[in-house]
Scaffold this motif. Structure first.
Motif, PDB file in Angstrom:
ATOM      1  N   ASP A 110       0.720  -1.382  -0.029  1.00  0.00           N
ATOM      2  CA  ASP A 110       0.030  -0.028   0.064  1.00  0.00           C
ATOM      3  C   ASP A 110       0.891   1.352  -0.006  1.00  0.00           C
ATOM      4  OD1 ASP A 110       0.955   0.081   2.684  1.00  0.00           O
ATOM      5  OD2 ASP A 110      -1.071  -0.153   3.568  1.00  0.00           O
ATOM      6  N   GLY A 111       2.154   1.068  -0.013  1.00  0.00           N
ATOM      7  CA  GLY A 111       2.961   2.447  -0.421  1.00  0.00           C
ATOM      8  C   GLY A 111       3.728   2.844   0.996  1.00  0.00           C
ATOM      9  N   ARG A 112       3.335   2.264   2.196  1.00  0.00           N
ATOM     10  CA  ARG A 112       3.980   2.859   3.422  1.00  0.00           C
ATOM     11  C   ARG A 112       5.091   1.962   3.456  1.00  0.00           C
ATOM     12  NH1 ARG A 112      -0.510   2.193   8.005  1.00  0.00           N
ATOM     13  NH2 ARG A 112      -1.216   0.356   6.462  1.00  0.00           N
ATOM     14  N   LYS A 113       5.906   2.233   4.528  1.00  0.00           N
ATOM     15  CA  LYS A 113       7.124   1.426   4.745  1.00  0.00           C
ATOM     16  C   LYS A 113       7.311   1.041   6.126  1.00  0.00           C
ATOM     17  CE  LYS A 113      10.235   3.729   1.397  1.00  0.00           C
ATOM     18  NZ  LYS A 113      11.485   4.568   1.210  1.00  0.00           N
ATOM     19  N   VAL A 114       8.086  -0.060   6.192  1.00  0.00           N
ATOM     20  CA  VAL A 114       8.296  -0.722   7.876  1.00  0.00           C
ATOM     21  C   VAL A 114       9.193   0.400   8.488  1.00  0.00           C
ATOM     22  CG1 VAL A 114       9.154  -2.530   9.082  1.00  0.00           C
ATOM     23  CG2 VAL A 114       8.015  -3.071   6.992  1.00  0.00           C
ATOM     24  N   LYS A 115       8.707   0.797   9.808  1.00  0.00           N
ATOM     25  CA  LYS A 115       9.592   1.535  10.455  1.00  0.00           C
ATOM     26  C   LYS A 115      10.857   1.006  10.815  1.00  0.00           C
ATOM     27  CE  LYS A 115       5.582   3.743  13.109  1.00  0.00           C
ATOM     28  NZ  LYS A 115       4.895   3.727  14.402  1.00  0.00           N
ATOM     29  N   TYR A 116      12.162   1.707  10.938  1.00  0.00           N
ATOM     30  CA  TYR A 116      13.474   1.356  11.594  1.00  0.00           C
ATOM     31  C   TYR A 116      13.109   1.338  13.109  1.00  0.00           C
ATOM     32  CZ  TYR A 116      15.552   1.753   7.024  1.00  0.00           C
ATOM     33  OH  TYR A 116      16.092   1.550   5.648  1.00  0.00           O
ATOM     34  N   GLY A 117      13.913   0.481  13.570  1.00  0.00           N
ATOM     35  CA  GLY A 117      14.361   0.600  15.018  1.00  0.00           C
ATOM     36  C   GLY A 117      13.132  -0.244  15.964  1.00  0.00           C
ATOM     37  N   ILE A 118      12.481  -1.112  15.283  1.00  0.00           N
ATOM     38  CA  ILE A 118      11.527  -1.803  16.026  1.00  0.00           C
ATOM     39  C   ILE A 118      11.598  -3.394  15.770  1.00  0.00           C
ATOM     40  CG2 ILE A 118       9.678   0.049  16.272  1.00  0.00           C
ATOM     41  CD1 ILE A 118       7.944  -1.180  14.148  1.00  0.00           C
ATOM     42  N   LEU A 119      11.900  -3.800  14.703  1.00  0.00           N
ATOM     43  CA  LEU A 119      12.118  -5.067  14.363  1.00  0.00           C
ATOM     44  C   LEU A 119      13.467  -5.487  13.693  1.00  0.00           C
ATOM     45  CD1 LEU A 119       8.753  -5.369  12.531  1.00  0.00           C
ATOM     46  CD2 LEU A 119       9.324  -6.588  14.654  1.00  0.00           C
ATOM     47  N   PHE A 120      14.158  -6.430  14.512  1.00  0.00           N
ATOM     48  CA  PHE A 120      15.668  -6.813  14.246  1.00  0.00           C
ATOM     49  C   PHE A 120      15.572  -8.286  14.264  1.00  0.00           C
ATOM     50  CE2 PHE A 120      15.558  -3.015  16.667  1.00  0.00           C
ATOM     51  CZ  PHE A 120      16.451  -2.123  15.904  1.00  0.00           C
ATOM     52  N   ARG A 121      16.480  -8.862  13.150  1.00  0.00           N
ATOM     53  CA  ARG A 121      16.783 -10.285  13.038  1.00  0.00           C
ATOM     54  C   ARG A 121      18.259 -10.460  13.081  1.00  0.00           C
ATOM     55  NH1 ARG A 121      15.643 -12.395   7.036  1.00  0.00           N
ATOM     56  NH2 ARG A 121      17.130 -13.910   7.864  1.00  0.00           N
ATOM     57  N   GLN A 125      -8.942  -6.868  11.256  1.00  0.00           N
ATOM     58  CA  GLN A 125      -8.594  -5.905  12.306  1.00  0.00           C
ATOM     59  C   GLN A 125      -7.274  -5.808  13.077  1.00  0.00           C
ATOM     60  OE1 GLN A 125     -11.444  -7.750  11.776  1.00  0.00           O
ATOM     61  NE2 GLN A 125     -12.981  -6.526  11.002  1.00  0.00           N
ATOM     62  N   LYS A 126      -6.886  -6.907  13.501  1.00  0.00           N
ATOM     63  CA  LYS A 126      -5.779  -6.896  14.122  1.00  0.00           C
ATOM     64  C   LYS A 126      -4.470  -6.784  13.253  1.00  0.00           C
ATOM     65  CE  LYS A 126      -7.480 -10.298  17.845  1.00  0.00           C
ATOM     66  NZ  LYS A 126      -7.535 -11.265  18.549  1.00  0.00           N
ATOM     67  N   ILE A 127      -4.604  -7.209  12.225  1.00  0.00           N
ATOM     68  CA  ILE A 127      -3.546  -6.837  11.228  1.00  0.00           C
ATOM     69  C   ILE A 127      -3.328  -5.581  10.864  1.00  0.00           C
ATOM     70  CG2 ILE A 127      -2.721  -7.290   8.813  1.00  0.00           C
ATOM     71  CD1 ILE A 127      -3.776  -9.897   9.021  1.00  0.00           C
ATOM     72  N   ALA A 128      -4.568  -4.785  10.774  1.00  0.00           N
ATOM     73  CA  ALA A 128      -4.477  -3.427  10.323  1.00  0.00           C
ATOM     74  C   ALA A 128      -3.977  -2.435  11.611  1.00  0.00           C
ATOM     75  CB  ALA A 128      -5.963  -2.721  10.188  1.00  0.00           C
ATOM     76  N   ALA A 129      -4.169  -3.067  13.034  1.00  0.00           N
ATOM     77  CA  ALA A 129      -3.797  -2.383  14.045  1.00  0.00           C
ATOM     78  C   ALA A 129      -2.233  -2.572  13.992  1.00  0.00           C
ATOM     79  CB  ALA A 129      -4.463  -2.999  15.277  1.00  0.00           C
ATOM     80  N   ILE A 130      -1.788  -3.896  13.604  1.00  0.00           N
ATOM     81  CA  ILE A 130      -0.318  -3.952  13.928  1.00  0.00           C
ATOM     82  C   ILE A 130       0.513  -3.255  12.681  1.00  0.00           C
ATOM     83  CG2 ILE A 130       1.373  -5.733  12.945  1.00  0.00           C
ATOM     84  CD1 ILE A 130      -0.446  -7.947  14.401  1.00  0.00           C
ATOM     85  N   ARG A 131      -0.208  -3.197  11.448  1.00  0.00           N
ATOM     86  CA  ARG A 131       0.432  -2.118  10.464  1.00  0.00           C
ATOM     87  C   ARG A 131       0.254  -0.896  10.806  1.00  0.00           C
ATOM     88  NH1 ARG A 131      -2.251  -5.171   4.859  1.00  0.00           N
ATOM     89  NH2 ARG A 131      -0.991  -7.165   5.241  1.00  0.00           N
ATOM     90  N   ASP A 132      -0.500  -0.196  11.577  1.00  0.00           N
ATOM     91  CA  ASP A 132      -0.811   1.204  11.750  1.00  0.00           C
ATOM     92  C   ASP A 132       0.506   1.429  12.686  1.00  0.00           C
ATOM     93  OD1 ASP A 132      -2.950   1.757  10.332  1.00  0.00           O
ATOM     94  OD2 ASP A 132      -4.323   1.647  11.816  1.00  0.00           O
ATOM     95  N   TYR A 133       0.622   0.481  13.555  1.00  0.00           N
ATOM     96  CA  TYR A 133       1.934   0.645  14.642  1.00  0.00           C
ATOM     97  C   TYR A 133       3.275   0.583  13.836  1.00  0.00           C
ATOM     98  CZ  TYR A 133       5.111   0.746  18.561  1.00  0.00           C
ATOM     99  OH  TYR A 133       5.993   1.123  19.167  1.00  0.00           O
ATOM    100  N   CYS A 134       3.211  -0.525  12.847  1.00  0.00           N
ATOM    101  CA  CYS A 134       4.883  -0.779  12.554  1.00  0.00           C
ATOM    102  C   CYS A 134       5.073  -0.262  11.132  1.00  0.00           C
ATOM    103  CB  CYS A 134       4.716  -2.223  12.420  1.00  0.00           C
ATOM    104  SG  CYS A 134       4.912  -3.196  13.960  1.00  0.00           S
ATOM    105  N   LEU A 135       4.102   0.566  10.441  1.00  0.00           N
ATOM    106  CA  LEU A 135       4.511   1.098   9.237  1.00  0.00           C
ATOM    107  C   LEU A 135       4.225   2.852   9.245  1.00  0.00           C
ATOM    108  CD1 LEU A 135       2.278  -1.270   6.903  1.00  0.00           C
ATOM    109  CD2 LEU A 135       4.615  -1.386   7.809  1.00  0.00           C
ATOM    110  N   GLU A 136       4.959   3.202   8.503  1.00  0.00           N
ATOM    111  CA  GLU A 136       5.019   4.852   8.336  1.00  0.00           C
ATOM    112  C   GLU A 136       4.697   5.132   7.025  1.00  0.00           C
ATOM    113  OE1 GLU A 136       8.563   6.046  10.065  1.00  0.00           O
ATOM    114  OE2 GLU A 136       9.724   5.132   8.626  1.00  0.00           O
TER     115      GLU A 136
END
Length: 262
Positions: free
Chosen positions: A36-47, A251-262
């Motif tokens: 949808d054109g957003r990006k995963v935020k830096y600094g919250i998920l690491f591998r 709905q839960k996935i949307a909430a995760i994306r709202d927090y983790c994406l920008e």
């Protein structure tokens, strides 16, 4: 932060591979563009690969990243031999992604060769994402903003972590081709280690066993494709998979994306 930590942090997050001295394959999962054109935020998920080699400066740098959760996919043998150090502010959890795997280190290839054949990794990847308590817990952590930043890791950060990363990025709406690129990046981050291990083993193993070792150590498209194919065949879609395996509704996935994406 000390001057050395500040200098390390100066390159972050423009460099995806973070500059640790005692830990390999430590990567920020941020910056990937979603459908949808957003990006995963830096600094919250690491591998990452195993964290046992963290130096004192590495640990201080890791603490500076605001890590709240360290999630370990390794089995009992691995974790007992190479335990994760305590990180200030971070909760450590470990749920083996492959409980039956007896694997003490990535250099313990003799025992690995006894458990694997040429098709073993394809089968393993196909089994990993289905009814796996480890990934069920991973998804619970992903859905809780209070548990992010999250570092998830196994021994080398390739197989168990590779599937975990693929599931996280899929929930966030990152296209599969991009997820595959993230997975295959491991071949570059572990290139030096692979060359060292192969040079050590070359005098000890037959050419056939060396080829099997190389297959085991590589990240290959066919492996991760086995995981996605197993999901598609059992559930028909990622949406159905997330809801039936993990209880992640739209709905839960949307909430995760709202927090983790920008």
């Amino acid at each position: 932060m000390t001057e050395q930590i500040v200098n390390r942090y100066a390159a972050y997050p423009t460099e995806r591979v973070l500059p640790f001295s005692g830990v390999q394959n430590f990567r920020d999962m941020g910056g990937y563009e979603t459908a949808d054109g957003r990006k995963v935020k830096y600094g919250i998920l690491f591998r990452a690969a195993e964290l046992t080699g963290l130096t004192e400066e590495d640990a201080a740098f890791l603490e500076s990243l605001g890590i709240r959760t360290i999630f370990d996919y390794r089995g009992d043998d691995e974790a007992e031999l190479k335990p994760d150090p305590a990180i200030k502010g971070a909760v450590y959890e470990r749920i083996p992604a492959i409980p039956e795997l007896q694997y003490r280190s990535h250099r313990d290839m003799e025992s690995m060769l006894e458990q694997f054949d040429a098709g073993a990794l394809d089968h393993m990847y196909g089994a990993l994402p289905i009814n796996n308590p480890s990934y069920k817990r991973l998804m619970q952590l992903l859905a809780d903003p209070e548990r992010l930043g999250l570092v998830h890791h196994c021994a080398a950060g390739k197989d168990r972590t590779g599937v975990g990363a693929a599931l996280i990025l899929s929930v966030l709406g990152v296209p599969r081709e991009t997820i595959m690129e993230d997975y295959l990046m491991t071949n570059e981050t572990l290139k030096g280690l692979h060359e060292t291990v192969m040079s050590e083993l070359a005098p000890k193993l037959t050419p056939e066993k060396l080829e099997l070792v190389m297959r085991m150590m590589d990240a290959r498209e066919e492996f991760l494709e086995s995981a996605f194919r197993a999901i598609d065949e059992k559930y028909g879609s990622m949406e159905a998979y997330f809801e039936q395996e993990f209880g992640l509704t739209q709905q839960k996935i949307a909430a995760i994306r709202d927090y983790c994406l920008e």
